[in-house]
Write a protein that holds these residues in place. Structure first.
Motif, PDB file in Angstrom:
ATOM      1  N   PHE A  27       0.838  -1.192   0.000  1.00  0.00           N
ATOM      2  CA  PHE A  27       0.000   0.000   0.000  1.00  0.00           C
ATOM      3  C   PHE A  27       0.879   1.252   0.000  1.00  0.00           C
ATOM      4  O   PHE A  27       1.692   1.445   0.891  1.00  0.00           O
ATOM      5  N   VAL A  28       0.712   2.118  -1.013  1.00  0.00           N
ATOM      6  CA  VAL A  28       1.506   3.345  -1.125  1.00  0.00           C
ATOM      7  C   VAL A  28       0.606   4.541  -0.840  1.00  0.00           C
ATOM      8  O   VAL A  28      -0.472   4.673  -1.409  1.00  0.00           O
ATOM      9  N   LEU A  29       1.045   5.427   0.062  1.00  0.00           N
ATOM     10  CA  LEU A  29       0.267   6.591   0.479  1.00  0.00           C
ATOM     11  C   LEU A  29       0.611   7.822  -0.348  1.00  0.00           C
ATOM     12  O   LEU A  29       1.733   7.954  -0.843  1.00  0.00           O
ATOM     13  N   ASP A  30      -0.338   8.755  -0.460  1.00  0.00           N
ATOM     14  CA  ASP A  30      -0.088  10.046  -1.113  1.00  0.00           C
ATOM     15  C   ASP A  30       0.874  10.892  -0.286  1.00  0.00           C
ATOM     16  O   ASP A  30       1.749  11.554  -0.819  1.00  0.00           O
ATOM     17  N   GLN A  31       0.666  10.888   1.037  1.00  0.00           N
ATOM     18  CA  GLN A  31       1.487  11.671   1.962  1.00  0.00           C
ATOM     19  C   GLN A  31       1.915  10.770   3.116  1.00  0.00           C
ATOM     20  O   GLN A  31       1.179   9.861   3.490  1.00  0.00           O
ATOM     21  N   PRO A  32       3.084  11.041   3.687  1.00  0.00           N
ATOM     22  CA  PRO A  32       3.536  10.233   4.829  1.00  0.00           C
ATOM     23  C   PRO A  32       2.591  10.371   6.027  1.00  0.00           C
ATOM     24  O   PRO A  32       1.953  11.396   6.215  1.00  0.00           O
ATOM     25  N   VAL A  33       2.530   9.325   6.821  1.00  0.00           N
ATOM     26  CA  VAL A  33       1.696   9.284   8.021  1.00  0.00           C
ATOM     27  C   VAL A  33       2.601   9.047   9.216  1.00  0.00           C
ATOM     28  O   VAL A  33       3.431   8.140   9.193  1.00  0.00           O
ATOM     29  N   LEU A  34       2.438   9.855  10.256  1.00  0.00           N
ATOM     30  CA  LEU A  34       3.215   9.702  11.480  1.00  0.00           C
ATOM     31  C   LEU A  34       2.473   8.740  12.405  1.00  0.00           C
ATOM     32  O   LEU A  34       1.295   8.942  12.721  1.00  0.00           O
ATOM     33  N   VAL A  35       3.164   7.684  12.826  1.00  0.00           N
ATOM     34  CA  VAL A  35       2.597   6.671  13.713  1.00  0.00           C
ATOM     35  C   VAL A  35       3.465   6.615  14.961  1.00  0.00           C
ATOM     36  O   VAL A  35       4.684   6.483  14.878  1.00  0.00           O
ATOM     37  N   TYR A  36       2.824   6.728  16.122  1.00  0.00           N
ATOM     38  CA  TYR A  36       3.536   6.727  17.393  1.00  0.00           C
ATOM     39  C   TYR A  36       3.647   5.316  17.959  1.00  0.00           C
ATOM     40  O   TYR A  36       2.841   4.444  17.633  1.00  0.00           O
ATOM     41  N   ALA A  37       4.640   5.113  18.814  1.00  0.00           N
ATOM     42  CA  ALA A  37       4.818   3.815  19.482  1.00  0.00           C
ATOM     43  C   ALA A  37       3.528   3.450  20.201  1.00  0.00           C
ATOM     44  O   ALA A  37       2.916   4.284  20.865  1.00  0.00           O
TER      45      ALA A  37
END
Length: 63
Positions: A27-37
């Motif tokens: 799966f390739v996103l348009d914009q990066p997504v920040l994911v926290y621990a």
């Protein structure tokens, strides 16, 4: 990004550190997504879903 109300599947993966992702498996996103621990990530119905630490569910569609 949209916020959805779906239950978390057993197949989700939990982030072990702060991560900026621009793709998840195939799966390739348009914009990066920040994911926290501690947040959980999975794919469902053409969307990347992220269960946030505060209980929200964020949905990112395929481009």
């Amino acid at each position: 990004m949209t916020t959805a109300r779906r239950r978390q599947p057993a197949s989700g993966e939990q982030a072990d550190r702060l991560t900026l992702i621009d793709r998840w498996h195939h799966f390739v996103l348009d914009q990066p997504v920040l994911v926290y621990a501690g947040e959980t990530i999975w794919l469902e119905d053409g969307h990347l879903l992220v269960r946030r630490l505060d209980g929200r569910l964020d949905s990112y569609p395929a481009p």
